[in-house]
Scaffold this motif. Sequence first.
Motif, PDB file in Angstrom:
ATOM      1  N   LEU A 103      -4.750  -1.201 -10.788  1.00  0.00           N
ATOM      2  CA  LEU A 103      -4.795  -2.405 -10.054  1.00  0.00           C
ATOM      3  C   LEU A 103      -6.195  -2.777  -9.685  1.00  0.00           C
ATOM      4  CD1 LEU A 103      -1.525  -1.937  -8.232  1.00  0.00           C
ATOM      5  CD2 LEU A 103      -1.834  -2.992 -10.238  1.00  0.00           C
ATOM      6  N   ILE A 104      -6.549  -3.972 -10.130  1.00  0.00           N
ATOM      7  CA  ILE A 104      -8.052  -4.298  -9.863  1.00  0.00           C
ATOM      8  C   ILE A 104      -8.087  -5.597  -9.056  1.00  0.00           C
ATOM      9  CG2 ILE A 104     -10.171  -4.792 -11.233  1.00  0.00           C
ATOM     10  CD1 ILE A 104      -9.210  -3.056 -13.250  1.00  0.00           C
ATOM     11  N   GLU A 105      -8.638  -5.423  -7.817  1.00  0.00           N
ATOM     12  CA  GLU A 105      -9.005  -6.785  -7.068  1.00  0.00           C
ATOM     13  C   GLU A 105      -8.049  -7.580  -7.027  1.00  0.00           C
ATOM     14  OE1 GLU A 105     -13.313  -8.615  -6.093  1.00  0.00           O
ATOM     15  OE2 GLU A 105     -12.709  -8.204  -8.132  1.00  0.00           O
ATOM     16  N   MET A 106      -6.671  -7.159  -6.478  1.00  0.00           N
ATOM     17  CA  MET A 106      -5.520  -7.934  -6.586  1.00  0.00           C
ATOM     18  C   MET A 106      -5.853  -8.864  -5.026  1.00  0.00           C
ATOM     19  SD  MET A 106      -3.928  -6.863  -9.254  1.00  0.00           S
ATOM     20  CE  MET A 106      -2.208  -7.438  -8.759  1.00  0.00           C
ATOM     21  N   LYS A 107      -5.828 -10.150  -5.201  1.00  0.00           N
ATOM     22  CA  LYS A 107      -5.755 -11.059  -3.998  1.00  0.00           C
ATOM     23  C   LYS A 107      -4.584 -11.680  -3.611  1.00  0.00           C
ATOM     24  CE  LYS A 107     -10.358 -12.434  -5.765  1.00  0.00           C
ATOM     25  NZ  LYS A 107     -11.119 -11.568  -4.876  1.00  0.00           N
ATOM     26  N   GLY A 146     -10.838  -6.222   1.446  1.00  0.00           N
ATOM     27  CA  GLY A 146     -10.034  -7.299   1.505  1.00  0.00           C
ATOM     28  C   GLY A 146      -9.094  -7.369   0.371  1.00  0.00           C
ATOM     29  N   ASN A 147      -9.164  -6.779  -0.557  1.00  0.00           N
ATOM     30  CA  ASN A 147      -8.368  -6.917  -1.934  1.00  0.00           C
ATOM     31  C   ASN A 147      -7.422  -5.504  -2.000  1.00  0.00           C
ATOM     32  OD1 ASN A 147      -9.076  -9.431  -2.384  1.00  0.00           O
ATOM     33  ND2 ASN A 147     -11.043  -8.601  -3.463  1.00  0.00           N
ATOM     34  N   MET A 148      -6.467  -5.723  -2.861  1.00  0.00           N
ATOM     35  CA  MET A 148      -5.536  -4.450  -2.982  1.00  0.00           C
ATOM     36  C   MET A 148      -5.981  -4.047  -4.266  1.00  0.00           C
ATOM     37  SD  MET A 148      -3.447  -4.083  -0.621  1.00  0.00           S
ATOM     38  CE  MET A 148      -2.812  -4.710   0.760  1.00  0.00           C
ATOM     39  N   TRP A 149      -6.232  -2.710  -4.309  1.00  0.00           N
ATOM     40  CA  TRP A 149      -6.486  -1.854  -5.441  1.00  0.00           C
ATOM     41  C   TRP A 149      -5.683  -0.499  -5.547  1.00  0.00           C
ATOM     42  CZ3 TRP A 149     -11.142  -2.295  -8.508  1.00  0.00           C
ATOM     43  CH2 TRP A 149     -11.983  -3.217  -8.125  1.00  0.00           C
ATOM     44  N   GLY A 150      -5.452  -0.244  -6.840  1.00  0.00           N
ATOM     45  CA  GLY A 150      -4.555   0.711  -6.879  1.00  0.00           C
ATOM     46  C   GLY A 150      -5.183   2.004  -8.173  1.00  0.00           C
ATOM     47  N   ALA A 151      -5.218   3.234  -7.754  1.00  0.00           N
ATOM     48  CA  ALA A 151      -5.789   4.119  -8.855  1.00  0.00           C
ATOM     49  C   ALA A 151      -4.869   5.237  -9.149  1.00  0.00           C
ATOM     50  CB  ALA A 151      -7.042   4.650  -8.140  1.00  0.00           C
ATOM     51  N   VAL A 152      -4.970   5.903 -10.188  1.00  0.00           N
ATOM     52  CA  VAL A 152      -4.252   7.124 -10.461  1.00  0.00           C
ATOM     53  C   VAL A 152      -4.438   8.243  -9.676  1.00  0.00           C
ATOM     54  CG1 VAL A 152      -3.519   8.893 -12.351  1.00  0.00           C
ATOM     55  CG2 VAL A 152      -4.135   6.118 -12.885  1.00  0.00           C
ATOM     56  N   SER A 153      -3.345   8.700  -8.930  1.00  0.00           N
ATOM     57  CA  SER A 153      -3.595   9.710  -7.784  1.00  0.00           C
ATOM     58  C   SER A 153      -2.945  10.916  -8.336  1.00  0.00           C
ATOM     59  CB  SER A 153      -3.117   9.456  -6.550  1.00  0.00           C
ATOM     60  OG  SER A 153      -1.851   9.048  -6.358  1.00  0.00           O
ATOM     61  N   TRP A 154      -2.014  11.042  -9.368  1.00  0.00           N
ATOM     62  CA  TRP A 154      -1.262  12.345  -9.802  1.00  0.00           C
ATOM     63  C   TRP A 154      -0.932  11.778 -11.313  1.00  0.00           C
ATOM     64  CZ3 TRP A 154       3.732  12.398 -11.836  1.00  0.00           C
ATOM     65  CH2 TRP A 154       4.021  13.705 -12.015  1.00  0.00           C
ATOM     66  N   GLU A 155      -0.969  12.847 -12.218  1.00  0.00           N
ATOM     67  CA  GLU A 155      -0.530  12.569 -13.503  1.00  0.00           C
ATOM     68  C   GLU A 155       0.372  13.690 -13.943  1.00  0.00           C
ATOM     69  OE1 GLU A 155      -4.938  13.630 -15.284  1.00  0.00           O
ATOM     70  OE2 GLU A 155      -4.137  11.782 -15.541  1.00  0.00           O
ATOM     71  N   THR A 210       0.776  -1.209   0.162  1.00  0.00           N
ATOM     72  CA  THR A 210      -0.139   0.137   0.093  1.00  0.00           C
ATOM     73  C   THR A 210       0.746   1.472  -0.169  1.00  0.00           C
ATOM     74  OG1 THR A 210      -0.008   0.239   2.267  1.00  0.00           O
ATOM     75  CG2 THR A 210      -1.852  -1.247   1.280  1.00  0.00           C
ATOM     76  N   GLY A 211       0.273   2.285  -0.577  1.00  0.00           N
ATOM     77  CA  GLY A 211       0.920   3.630  -0.529  1.00  0.00           C
ATOM     78  C   GLY A 211       0.875   4.204  -1.786  1.00  0.00           C
ATOM     79  N   ASP A 212       1.860   5.079  -2.009  1.00  0.00           N
ATOM     80  CA  ASP A 212       1.792   6.028  -3.512  1.00  0.00           C
ATOM     81  C   ASP A 212       2.908   5.549  -4.143  1.00  0.00           C
ATOM     82  OD1 ASP A 212      -0.555   7.290  -2.849  1.00  0.00           O
ATOM     83  OD2 ASP A 212       0.430   9.325  -2.379  1.00  0.00           O
ATOM     84  N   TRP A 213       2.939   4.874  -5.205  1.00  0.00           N
ATOM     85  CA  TRP A 213       3.887   4.387  -5.931  1.00  0.00           C
ATOM     86  C   TRP A 213       4.011   5.365  -7.435  1.00  0.00           C
ATOM     87  CZ3 TRP A 213       7.057   0.603  -3.818  1.00  0.00           C
ATOM     88  CH2 TRP A 213       6.069   0.123  -2.490  1.00  0.00           C
ATOM     89  N   LYS A 214       5.261   5.575  -7.628  1.00  0.00           N
ATOM     90  CA  LYS A 214       5.593   6.253  -9.088  1.00  0.00           C
ATOM     91  C   LYS A 214       5.732   5.334 -10.187  1.00  0.00           C
ATOM     92  CE  LYS A 214       7.347  10.476  -9.527  1.00  0.00           C
ATOM     93  NZ  LYS A 214       8.161  11.684  -9.570  1.00  0.00           N
TER      94      LYS A 214
END
Length: 211
Positions: free
Chosen positions: A86-90, A51-60, A32-36
Amino acid sequence: MLHCPRTFARTIALSSLFLATVVSPALAADPTGDWKVADGVAIIRVAQCNGNMWGAVSWEKTPGGTDKNNPDQAKQTRPTLGMPILIEMKKKPGVDAWEGQVYNAKDGQHYSSTIKPVGTDQLEIQGCVLGFLCGGETWTRVGPPIPVSAAGNPAANPAAKGAAPKSTAAAPKTTGTAAPKSAQKQGANASAADIGDICLLPEIAHPTPTR
């Protein structure tokens, strides 16, 4: 004074070391966290949601991007800021890795993917097409790990099950920043502060099955 045989004393020492190892389990890697991303054009916020890992664009790097390459014409005008990547990473059993899908905005396609933290400051992303033609890249951490919020963890907040939070102002934030103010706000004028808790983003709070 009583003296223990050397072999017996060694057995006691080894047993104590084993118990200390069991009682103090190693800390698992945290994705988890912010990743470039590798080419530096975007930052992806990763959090545990439902319960799963998700990732969304927070800066462009270039504001105002749209999902123009999506084969679904209805989505070609949606902003890339706040878009799930990143979508529904188990979690994979026994290893610090998560499996799910990654969305590639460059071609509008979803791919089977695995994410794996490397140390504390790198995240490896591997994606494959039909189980082969695999490729990937390494992202660099630019923000600390994110605690699970009640909004992203229905088990900790039974009221959240089956329904989106009624008030984003009252919902705990995973990042300490403001929650999404509206779907329209996540356009060209939005900033990373407007993304806030990605678990509250509509596409993550109420995901639709991917192809």
